[in-house]
Design an enzyme around this catalytic site. Structure first.
Site, PDB file in Angstrom:
ATOM      1  N   GLY A   1       3.222  12.800  -0.052  1.00  0.00           N
ATOM      2  CA  GLY A   1       3.647  11.962   0.862  1.00  0.00           C
ATOM      3  C   GLY A   1       4.648  12.481   2.066  1.00  0.00           C
ATOM      4  O   GLY A   1       5.603  11.861   2.550  1.00  0.00           O
TER       5      GLY A   1
ATOM      6  N   HIS B   1      12.564  -6.719   2.738  1.00  0.00           N
ATOM      7  CA  HIS B   1      12.032  -5.492   2.897  1.00  0.00           C
ATOM      8  C   HIS B   1      11.374  -5.415   4.432  1.00  0.00           C
ATOM      9  O   HIS B   1      11.025  -6.717   4.797  1.00  0.00           O
ATOM     10  CB  HIS B   1      11.086  -4.909   1.735  1.00  0.00           C
ATOM     11  CG  HIS B   1      11.779  -4.750   0.356  1.00  0.00           C
ATOM     12  ND1 HIS B   1      12.120  -5.283  -0.286  1.00  0.00           N
ATOM     13  CD2 HIS B   1      11.999  -3.429   0.081  1.00  0.00           C
ATOM     14  CE1 HIS B   1      12.829  -4.823  -1.208  1.00  0.00           C
ATOM     15  NE2 HIS B   1      12.877  -3.538  -1.024  1.00  0.00           N
TER      16      HIS B   1
ATOM     17  N   LYS C   1       5.899  -2.866   3.457  1.00  0.00           N
ATOM     18  CA  LYS C   1       5.920  -2.990   2.200  1.00  0.00           C
ATOM     19  C   LYS C   1       4.488  -3.761   1.485  1.00  0.00           C
ATOM     20  O   LYS C   1       4.384  -4.820   2.007  1.00  0.00           O
ATOM     21  CB  LYS C   1       7.016  -3.399   1.416  1.00  0.00           C
ATOM     22  CG  LYS C   1       7.152  -3.136  -0.066  1.00  0.00           C
ATOM     23  CD  LYS C   1       8.814  -3.697  -0.346  1.00  0.00           C
ATOM     24  CE  LYS C   1       8.831  -3.586  -1.757  1.00  0.00           C
ATOM     25  NZ  LYS C   1       8.713  -2.332  -2.292  1.00  0.00           N
TER      26      LYS C   1
END
Length: 265
Positions: free
Chosen positions: A9, A154, A158
């Site tokens: 990633g 968050h 997410k």
């Protein structure tokens, strides 16, 4: 001794931060990246990534077969991270997984493979050292304050809710707290979900908003008092010290470890 590292990633926010950390460490060597696109290219071919001749692979098996590595870091998404970790272990490359959302069954699979191949593996819901300490303090406090709720916040990209850190915190609290129903015995949600998720009588609330990174509060209530244990990550650099620590530790491990607290000195 130089530690050869592969990162999955590289275009993600966490992945790009990990690349910067690894390339800045004199005893780490970034030898390859795994990406779902850009096969055959190098990091220097991708806009916004470091000007490095580090090869990119789409096929993780091809990567492990062609590249000699000691450690594999995955900070992507749960489904990919689980498959990547299995392949890393089967090639006796030590995985460090910082992706939350893996199921108990998936964690057990990784535990068994690590045991069979005698290869270290570290999975941590949170690599921020302050967050790990927050969880440990919450575990200590729960022995004396059994009424507790968790609020985790968050960024809005997410995927999993509640966060792995919140679940891990609740699991740790369960070790010192007896299950109990909290709130009024006849409590009723007039809007479904208003009291959040529930684990062992604890309520866990998830907030998702742009502008947030990773934040958690553990609120304890007692007679005439409350106790709040809070941790905030304001940027992704906050996770890099824990990942760096894990890289140096996993080299000497031959088993599966869940949670950064289990390798902190």
């Amino acid at each position: 001794m130089s530690i050869n590292v592969i990162i999955a990633g590289p275009r993600g926010k966490m992945g790009s931060e990990a690349i910067q950390m690894v390339t800045n460490e004199p005893n780490f060597e970034l030898v390859a990246c795994v990406d779902r696109i850009n096969n055959g290219k190098t990091l220097q071919d991708i806009d916004g990534l470091p000007d490095l001749a580090v090869p990119i692979f789409e096929d993780i098996n091809e990567c492990f077969e062609k590249i000699q590595a000691d450690v594999f870091i995955d900070l992507t998404v749960p489904k990919a991270a689980f498959e990547h970790a299995k392949q890393a272990l089967n090639h006796q490359v030590r995985p460090i997984i910082g992706t939350s959302g893996l199921t108990d069954e998936q964690l057990e699979v990784l535990r068994q493979i690590a045991k069979e191949v005698k290869t270290g593996c570290v999975v941590a819901p949170n690599f921020a050292v302050g967050a790990v300490l927050m969880m440990q303090f919450a575990k200590m406090a729960a022995k004396h304050f059994p009424d507790v709720e968790i609020i985790e916040k968050h960024h809005d990209q997410k995927l999993d809710a509640p966060s792995g850190s919140a679940v891990k915190t609740a699991q740790l609290i369960k070790e010192t707290r007896e299950a109990k129903h909290q709130g009024h015995p006849k409590e009723e949600e007039t809007i479904a979900g208003a009291r959040g998720a529930e684990m062992d009588g604890m309520h866990i609330h998830s907030v998702r908003l742009p502008g947030l990174v990773a934040h958690q509060e553990v609120l304890f209530g007692g007679s005439g008092q409350t106790l709040t244990i809070k941790h905030d990550s304001y940027n992704r650099e906050s996770f890099m010290a824990g990942i760096k620590f894990a890289i140096n530790k996993v080299i000497n491990l031959d088993e599966f470890v869940y949670g950064l607290e289990n390798i902190l000195e």
